[in-house]
Design an enzyme around this catalytic site. Structure first.
Site, PDB file in Angstrom:
ATOM      1  N   HIS A  20      32.301  70.293  59.941  1.00  0.00           N
ATOM      2  CA  HIS A  20      31.434  71.157  60.611  1.00  0.00           C
ATOM      3  C   HIS A  20      32.059  71.727  62.076  1.00  0.00           C
ATOM      4  CE1 HIS A  20      30.012  68.141  63.667  1.00  0.00           C
ATOM      5  NE2 HIS A  20      29.936  67.193  62.799  1.00  0.00           N
ATOM      6  N   ASP A  57      34.202  64.657  66.439  1.00  0.00           N
ATOM      7  CA  ASP A  57      33.328  64.845  65.819  1.00  0.00           C
ATOM      8  C   ASP A  57      32.916  66.463  65.994  1.00  0.00           C
ATOM      9  OD1 ASP A  57      30.789  64.984  64.384  1.00  0.00           O
ATOM     10  OD2 ASP A  57      29.868  63.716  65.941  1.00  0.00           O
ATOM     11  N   GLU A  79      25.725  71.706  62.330  1.00  0.00           N
ATOM     12  CA  GLU A  79      25.312  70.481  61.565  1.00  0.00           C
ATOM     13  C   GLU A  79      24.451  69.770  62.417  1.00  0.00           C
ATOM     14  OE1 GLU A  79      26.489  66.320  60.442  1.00  0.00           O
ATOM     15  OE2 GLU A  79      26.513  67.358  62.272  1.00  0.00           O
ATOM     16  N   GLU A  80      24.843  69.257  63.788  1.00  0.00           N
ATOM     17  CA  GLU A  80      24.185  68.311  64.374  1.00  0.00           C
ATOM     18  C   GLU A  80      22.613  68.817  64.802  1.00  0.00           C
ATOM     19  OE1 GLU A  80      25.598  65.742  65.179  1.00  0.00           O
ATOM     20  OE2 GLU A  80      27.827  65.892  65.171  1.00  0.00           O
ATOM     21  N   ASP A  83      33.576  64.189  57.820  1.00  0.00           N
ATOM     22  CA  ASP A  83      32.808  64.006  58.994  1.00  0.00           C
ATOM     23  C   ASP A  83      32.645  62.541  59.613  1.00  0.00           C
ATOM     24  OD1 ASP A  83      31.019  64.490  61.453  1.00  0.00           O
ATOM     25  OD2 ASP A  83      29.344  64.886  60.245  1.00  0.00           O
TER      26      ASP A  83
END
Length: 457
Positions: free
Chosen positions: A258, A270, A304-305, A332
């Site tokens: 991501h 991340d 994504e998050e 990830d």
């Protein structure tokens, strides 16, 4: 020495193994790109200027690497953090105390001044009854190691609604962290349709410990102010690049990560690390004199998050060809040392892939056990797409997860390169093996805000 060791890498030809493993380990491209992504673009929250700059950057890099690259539009949430502050106003402490806090992703904004009541689970919050009405519910826990993340994450994702149903006016959640220097860790929260929306913030582990101790002595009153707000959905894109297969181009091996990151830092771990790992695998595969049989597709997902819009959008846009997706790998899990390759496929799938992993013996990486997959590839689950992952050491992952400390200096260039090499070899094997992995039994689509981080495996 490396070439001699790779000579035993059948069925992967030794020259291919040298190009993939040797290229990743010696050319330094992955780290250089991560440095560029984090230092010149920075945070990449969906809807932000940083996210759109990252989309343009990634598209150009994939094209530079000779992948057939394009943008696939998606609508994404546009949440803005705004100003945030909090302090202990009254307690057994002689003076007040500013709280190190940050809003949870997708939280509503608002102000609250109220007494604090402590809970250690959703059930405990629900059982507070009238004692929670008009209060700030403080979700406390004792996450000490990565493996406990999956146990406590529900306090962050569902705690605000549980507290609101009990009549709370705001929520504080102890950061889901294994280390902290008074740095709060954010993360996605969601609001249930049957509960009011109340402001929700994470506080540092040190302030959580302080609150807990003060509550043992008597009432504690806190002021909380969050300026966050949700704007209308905005236009963005997944970045997609193909290394076209030489024999079966219609069959696809997906490598995903991501591009989005939280806004508190540069998202180096991340998921900037995952982004450059799969980009590097694509670069190395595209540079082979002979491409693998199947198409290898690099997908850099947006959002994504705090919404999974990119993963859902990809699955919807490619619904008619999901049956031709023969495998999906999501990076990830951070940039710790790669430990193993995990496979979720039909019976015998792991054994089929195992011989193709022999070049990774030099890195100490072999076939392992455990969950494989990730949030962005989870919308492919109803199509029974096999999933594979390179499992990295999670020991230090949650020290910086979703915090202002997720910066480039935490990344070990050698481990980053090892992960990229492992992904490249796995992708080559999946794309080159004569028959694809058997498909696993269908499972329902997961609708969750973020991927299965290392501890949830």
């Amino acid at each position: 020495m490396l070439l001699a060791l790779l000579m035993v890498a059948a069925p992967v030809p030794s020259d291919v193994a040298q190009r993939l493993v040797g290229g990743a380990l010696t050319e330094g491209v992955a780290y250089a790109r991560l440095e560029e992504l984090t230092d010149t673009i920075g945070p990449r929250l969906s809807g932000s200027a940083g996210a759109e700059a990252a989309v343009r950057w990634a598209l150009q890099k994939l094209r530079d690497d000779k992948l057939a690259a394009r943008l696939e539009p998606v609508k994404v949430p546009h949440w803005v953090r705004g100003a945030e502050s909090g302090e202990i106003l009254a307690s057994p402490r002689a003076v007040g105390h500013p709280l190190a806090l940050t809003a949870l992703g997708n939280s509503v904004g608002g102000d609250a001044i109220a007494e604090v009541v402590e809970a250690h689970s959703l059930a405990e919050a629900a059982a507070l009854g009238e004692s929670a009405r008009g209060k700030i519910v403080f979700f406390n826990h004792q996450m000490r190691v990565p493996e406990e993340y999956g146990r406590f994450v529900e306090m962050r994702s569902h705690g605000p609604s549980a507290a609101a149903r009990a009549g709370a006016v705001a929520v504080l959640v102890r950061s889901l962290a294994t280390a902290s220097f008074r740095s709060p860790h954010t993360g996605m929260t969601g609001y249930d349709a049957d509960a009011p929306k109340i402001p929700a913030a994470a506080i540092s582990t040190e302030d959580a410990e302080l609150l807990h101790r003060l509550l043992q002595r008597g009432p504690v009153r806190v002021r909380l102010s969050l300026g966050c707000r949700m704007l209308p959905d905005t236009d963005s894109a997944n970045v997609v690049g193909d290394v076209r297969g030489r024999e079966k181009p219609e069959e696809i091996v997906l490598l995903g990560a991501h591009l989005y990151s939280w806004d508190l830092a540069d998202g180096a771990n991340d998921d900037g690390a995952g982004v450059v790992m799969v980009m590097e695998a694509g670069r190395l595969l595209a540079a082979l004199p002979q491409h693998p049989r199947r198409t290898v597709r690099v997908v850099l997902f947006m959002n994504e998050e705090n919404g999974l819009a990119g993963g859902k959008g990809y699955a919807a846009a490619h619904q008619q060809e999901l049956g031709r997706h023969v495998a999906a790998l999501e990076a990830d899990g951070g940039a710790g040392r790669p430990l193993s390759v995990r496979v979720h496929a039909g019976e015998g799938g792991a054994e089929m892939l195992a011989p193709w992993l022999s070049p990774l013996a030099t890195l100490g990486v072999g076939l392992g056990t455990g969950d494989a997959g990730g949030a962005d590839v989870s919308p492919l689950d109803p199509a029974s797409v096999p999933t594979v992952s390179v499992h990295a050491d999670p020991a230090r992952y949650f020290d910086i997860h979703h915090s202002a400390a997720d910066t480039l200096d935490k990344i070990d260039p050698e481990n980053l390169a090892r992960n990229a090499a492992a992904i490249a070899v796995v992708a080559y094997g999946l794309a080159e093996m004569p028959a694809p992995l058997p498909r696993p039994a269908p499972k329902p689509s997961r609708d969750k805000p973020e991927g299965p981080k290392p501890a949830a495996r």
